[in-house]
Design a protein around this motif. Sequence first.
Motif, PDB file in Angstrom:
ATOM      1  N   ASN A1139       0.826  -1.205   0.000  1.00 30.13           N
ATOM      2  CA  ASN A1139       0.000   0.000   0.000  1.00 30.13           C
ATOM      3  C   ASN A1139       0.862   1.258   0.000  1.00 30.13           C
ATOM      4  O   ASN A1139       0.430   2.316  -0.446  1.00 30.13           O
ATOM      5  N   ALA A1140       2.067   1.153   0.536  1.00 28.24           N
ATOM      6  CA  ALA A1140       2.932   2.326   0.609  1.00 28.24           C
ATOM      7  C   ALA A1140       3.808   2.478  -0.634  1.00 28.24           C
ATOM      8  O   ALA A1140       4.198   3.585  -0.991  1.00 28.24           O
ATOM      9  N   ASP A1141       4.152   1.372  -1.359  1.00 24.54           N
ATOM     10  CA  ASP A1141       5.122   1.422  -2.458  1.00 24.54           C
ATOM     11  C   ASP A1141       4.468   1.303  -3.818  1.00 24.54           C
ATOM     12  O   ASP A1141       5.168   1.390  -4.832  1.00 24.54           O
ATOM     13  N   LEU A1142       3.163   1.027  -3.895  1.00 25.72           N
ATOM     14  CA  LEU A1142       2.483   0.851  -5.169  1.00 25.72           C
ATOM     15  C   LEU A1142       1.474   1.963  -5.353  1.00 25.72           C
ATOM     16  O   LEU A1142       0.822   2.396  -4.404  1.00 25.72           O
ATOM     17  N   GLU A1143       1.321   2.384  -6.584  1.00 17.90           N
ATOM     18  CA  GLU A1143       0.387   3.457  -6.898  1.00 17.90           C
ATOM     19  C   GLU A1143      -0.430   3.042  -8.108  1.00 17.90           C
ATOM     20  O   GLU A1143       0.123   2.620  -9.138  1.00 17.90           O
ATOM     21  N   ASP A1144      -1.758   3.136  -8.008  1.00  9.94           N
ATOM     22  CA  ASP A1144      -2.638   2.784  -9.119  1.00  9.94           C
ATOM     23  C   ASP A1144      -2.554   3.836 -10.214  1.00  9.94           C
ATOM     24  O   ASP A1144      -2.330   5.025  -9.957  1.00  9.94           O
ATOM     25  N   PHE A1145      -2.772   3.375 -11.452  1.00 10.34           N
ATOM     26  CA  PHE A1145      -2.884   4.299 -12.576  1.00 10.34           C
ATOM     27  C   PHE A1145      -4.273   4.907 -12.600  1.00 10.34           C
ATOM     28  O   PHE A1145      -5.231   4.359 -12.055  1.00 10.34           O
ATOM     29  N   SER A1146      -4.383   6.049 -13.220  1.00  5.90           N
ATOM     30  CA  SER A1146      -5.695   6.668 -13.414  1.00  5.90           C
ATOM     31  C   SER A1146      -6.521   5.803 -14.351  1.00  5.90           C
ATOM     32  O   SER A1146      -5.991   4.992 -15.139  1.00  5.90           O
ATOM     33  N   ARG A1147      -7.835   6.012 -14.283  1.00  5.17           N
ATOM     34  CA  ARG A1147      -8.749   5.213 -15.094  1.00  5.17           C
ATOM     35  C   ARG A1147      -8.474   5.487 -16.575  1.00  5.17           C
ATOM     36  O   ARG A1147      -8.423   6.639 -17.007  1.00  5.17           O
ATOM     37  N   GLY A1148      -8.248   4.408 -17.332  1.00  7.88           N
ATOM     38  CA  GLY A1148      -8.016   4.522 -18.777  1.00  7.88           C
ATOM     39  C   GLY A1148      -6.572   4.537 -19.180  1.00  7.88           C
ATOM     40  O   GLY A1148      -6.271   4.460 -20.370  1.00  7.88           O
ATOM     41  N   ARG A1149      -5.653   4.659 -18.233  1.00  7.60           N
ATOM     42  CA  ARG A1149      -4.239   4.698 -18.586  1.00  7.60           C
ATOM     43  C   ARG A1149      -3.718   3.331 -19.007  1.00  7.60           C
ATOM     44  O   ARG A1149      -2.833   3.221 -19.850  1.00  7.60           O
ATOM     45  N   VAL A1150      -4.222   2.259 -18.432  1.00  7.11           N
ATOM     46  CA  VAL A1150      -3.773   0.897 -18.740  1.00  7.11           C
ATOM     47  C   VAL A1150      -4.951   0.152 -19.339  1.00  7.11           C
ATOM     48  O   VAL A1150      -6.038   0.109 -18.738  1.00  7.11           O
TER      49      VAL A1150
END
Length: 1177
Positions: A1139-1150
């Motif tokens: 949870n501290a080292d990973l960041e989700d992409f914005s919707r539609g980026r992947v």
Amino acid sequence: MEAKPIITCHGNQTLFSSLHPAVVNGLPKDVCEWRRSFGRAPRSVQLEGSFVPYDPDILPEEDTKTLVSRPYFHIYWTDCDLDSYKQTVRDDLAEWQAALKARSIPDWMIVVVVPDESKVKAKILPRSSVIDKVRSDFCSKQPDRSVVLIEPLKAEQKSVESWNQFFHKLRALLLQAYNRHLNKYEENMRSLREKRNEAGWTYFDYFSVQEELGFMLEVLGLREDALIQYDELDAMFDQFVENHASGAPVTWLSPLVKPCTSWSGLSLAKPIDLDLRDRVKRTLTSLLEFRNYLFCRQAALLFAMGRAWEVAERAFDFLRNTVSEMKALEVKIPEGGLQCWVVLSGLEVLAACQKHETGQVDRCSIFTAHLWDYIRAKLKELGQLCSLMPGMEPTSEQLNQVLDLKGGMALSHDQETVGDVPPVDKLHEALSSPGLFKKHYLEMCELAMGTYKHISRFRSARKIGRELANFYMKIGEPQKAEGFLMDAVKMYGREGWDSLSHATMRELAACQKLMGDTKRFVVTACNVAGSSYLPDADRKQHLSEALQVLDSDDRVELGGSRLIDTTQLRLNKPTVKVDDEVSMTIHLHSHFPQPLTCDSVHLALSPCLAHHMEEASNQSDPPLSQEAVTVTMDTHTPSPSCSLRRGFPHNIQAKALYEQRQGRLVASGITSDVAFDLLKRTDSVPMTTELGDAVVRADYENSLCATSVSLRPGDNELTLTMKAREEGWYSPSQMCVSVKGLEILLPVATTALRLHVACYRPAFTLTPNHTDAFVAGIEQAGTLTLHTGSQSMEHPTSATLQCSNPVTITPTQGGTGGQVSLPPQPPHSTISVDVSVFLPLHAATGDDGSVCAPQVECRVEGWGDPVQGNMSFVVPLSASHRVYTARDKKYIQIRLESRVGVAVTVTKPQVSGRGATFTFLNPGDHWVVCGQQTVSLVWEVTADRDQEETEVSVTFTCDFACDLDLAKELRTFSYSCCLGQFQTWYVVEYNLSGEATITAPVPGTQLSSRSMKVAGFQSGITYPLYLTVTPVTARCSAPRHQQLVYRVTADSTVWALAGKTTGVFSVGEKPFRASLRVIPLAAGYQHLPRVQLYRHKGAKPSAADIWVKRAEAECRSIDSEEDSPPSEEPDLEEDLDPNADLEDFSRGRVYNASLAKQVHVFPTPASSDIEVTMVTE
């Protein structure tokens, strides 16, 4: 009594003198139990004794009948040695014992005082001791009558033990002696009592015998048993007196019935009057003196037991019974002598109770209150007898009589009393002059009343107060009498004694007349005039006097529920309009003895509850009721403003009681089964502050009225009228009958009769045509409906419509702008006008998106306040958007929904936005949207390279037309939204490799008939999963050099993940590829494990820190040899917090191209035969 049982001491007197204090103090230290004969309850006593030297002359004979003065026990004391004993002491002991035996006295003891032999050092041959000789010579058969005291003057253990043994034996032997003497004495006393009907028997001889027993019991500390002896003597004497009065005289009673020349009261200063006791024994006392002596002895015992309250209780019965005995025996005594005796005795008892009532004030006050009242009544009789009451002049004969009464009393120095001031002196002073008599009489009245109030006996206190009021009236102080008379009137009225209440009210009126209090006199006189318990002459006289003193300038309020009854109310028209005439017919019953001319009669109307007004206002045009309403009033039901009390029944079932003795009537009376309910106290009911009903004058601003009315005795009919002024619901609350300055207030509150004064407010409504609400953005036809209510329009006028929002309301005919022309209209009519309503679409919604509800105000010329109303609007269309992705392409969908019930035609849709290009994809040029339907419009979105990291503001516009629009023109609808970071950066693809082909039967056929080849994967076998991450560079401004993390997740029941499941990598211009290992576990068409992509925010881990995660299911199906080495790319460390080292992409980026892909998984083939068991029922 202070006497103690006598114990003689013989022998060595010097020895006993040294031991006397120890013996006297040690004997009563312990309590012992005395068990008496004839089954009587045991008593706990503390034995005491009076130790005197032995003298043969004081030894009683066997037939001696005394108890107190005789010696009960005899002790011989010696401390001699053996030689002295043989020479002198033994002979002295023999002589002493012979003297006791000669008088038949078995109660004796020998005490030998010896030294402690254990301290003697020289040991000689043992020989007989003195105590052994004594026991062998005199106590051989009664060894317990010899006691040894070892060095009694020393505080040693053996000495203490010998003392304890001595006292134990002495107490036991004393109780035996008492028992023997008392039993023998009681037998003689009983035999004497049984001879009471024989000739020559006298009560006073027996009195002395039983009193001697009482003395002895008192000496022993048994005061309760001693009191019983006196109570038995009292009861026996009462029986003889009753028999003598009934015609069975006894000779010994004759000296008591001789003329009485002395009426001295009780003397409770000493526990016993020896002189008077001596006279009683010689039958030289009068009946009063004997009664005084007997009661004094009883009181002395009760005071000694701490029961002063019982003395007061007995004293009241004692005084009354003695007076009755004097009358029954016809004892001649000067007139007033008995009253003097009662007053003197009562004062002495009260003073004694006050002295001894420590901690018993409340309990004692219950009985002292009756005593104070009784001696007060006797003092009043003396005052009337001697003409000492107010308004009386004593004659010479009465003065001589006063001297005779004083002469019959004992002088203060001849008789000891308890109080500081002897009762004789008080009575002498009271009989000296009318002024001193007044002082003492008022003092006794106040003490009696105060004591009664202290114990909450208010009825008795107010009874005394009424007599005290008559006393104050006679001495010319009516202002002090008024309060007592008012309390008596309230008490009688509250308890239902109406006859006594009205009779006392007549005295109160005379008191207030003497005071000159006009207002109170008028109130009381009117209540007397309305009483049915008093003669008509008194009633008419009081009414005439009240009317004469009335002054029209003064206002006197009087509660008149007892003077005038309201029997019936008739409202001729229950519903009227404002300014209409209201009339009501009232039936009254007058209790006055003669006609009464009234200036006016008013009936106050009070507003009803608020919900009645709401009901009236909700009705736009209710019918006006013309039917009259009649209500019959219950004259026996108390009004809410009066104190509630239960009245007495008209008939009471009573029974007569008679008591006869020896054929002669001795008592009579009446009783009832409901006596307790009828006579119980009701002082807890709140008292009214004024005479009569506690009525507060109501507000007569809105009231019906009749003037110059004559009320005749009996039934009367009146018609009251008024003009309705204010709207509302009203009910009658109070009636006021005015006679000069007198206002008789009658409570007539009833909820069954209501007057409705109608005044309906105007109202209007604006309703659209063809829809439930107005549609914003178009010009729509509507109807303005105006309800005039109670208002009227006598001439043509106009109404102005104003709205809080930019709403345009225009009449279609007969008006300009916001003004509407109206024709003349009567009240309660309705006008309808056609109007057009337009609200701009941009003003229809607020900042939060809610649809507004503007408030409309209608002002009509000639009316006062404007009429308020509300309008409701809806928007014709509502829009929403959604973005879709197809690999690197983006699409936006605009969804339009119709909010009205008619068709809306949409044309010229257009989407624009800075930094992006929109390509419309829908065919056609117009679209029709009906009620509650939607239409979707799609555009392809191509963003510019410089808009990659910023939001794109999108504006949608279109033209629409509606059939409800009166203007028949196109309107514009717009919608705005934002698109932020919506371009595709990466495409993720993954495939499962190693697909195999098997032969399987065709579905629907038998297993061996037809077959086909099917491609798929075998469950339980490890397959490679190839992952490809492709960057989208065609639409991006530049390559993104950043660390990415992939993570593989799957359902553990469908897939087992072998090897690593996460990894950190970087992507440049070329795609990233990786190989993973998975194991299918469940047969069927299964979705591939899901691969998710994240940004890695931490530092890039080294190869030494790589840790590969394996699925839990791997341990069950994969051997350790199948583990593969790490990939070329380093993996994510497990000890890092995801949870501290990973960041989700914005919707539609992947874009996940394999998200919905499925593979066919075959089940694991069986390796051996399968046993099948079939179970049938």
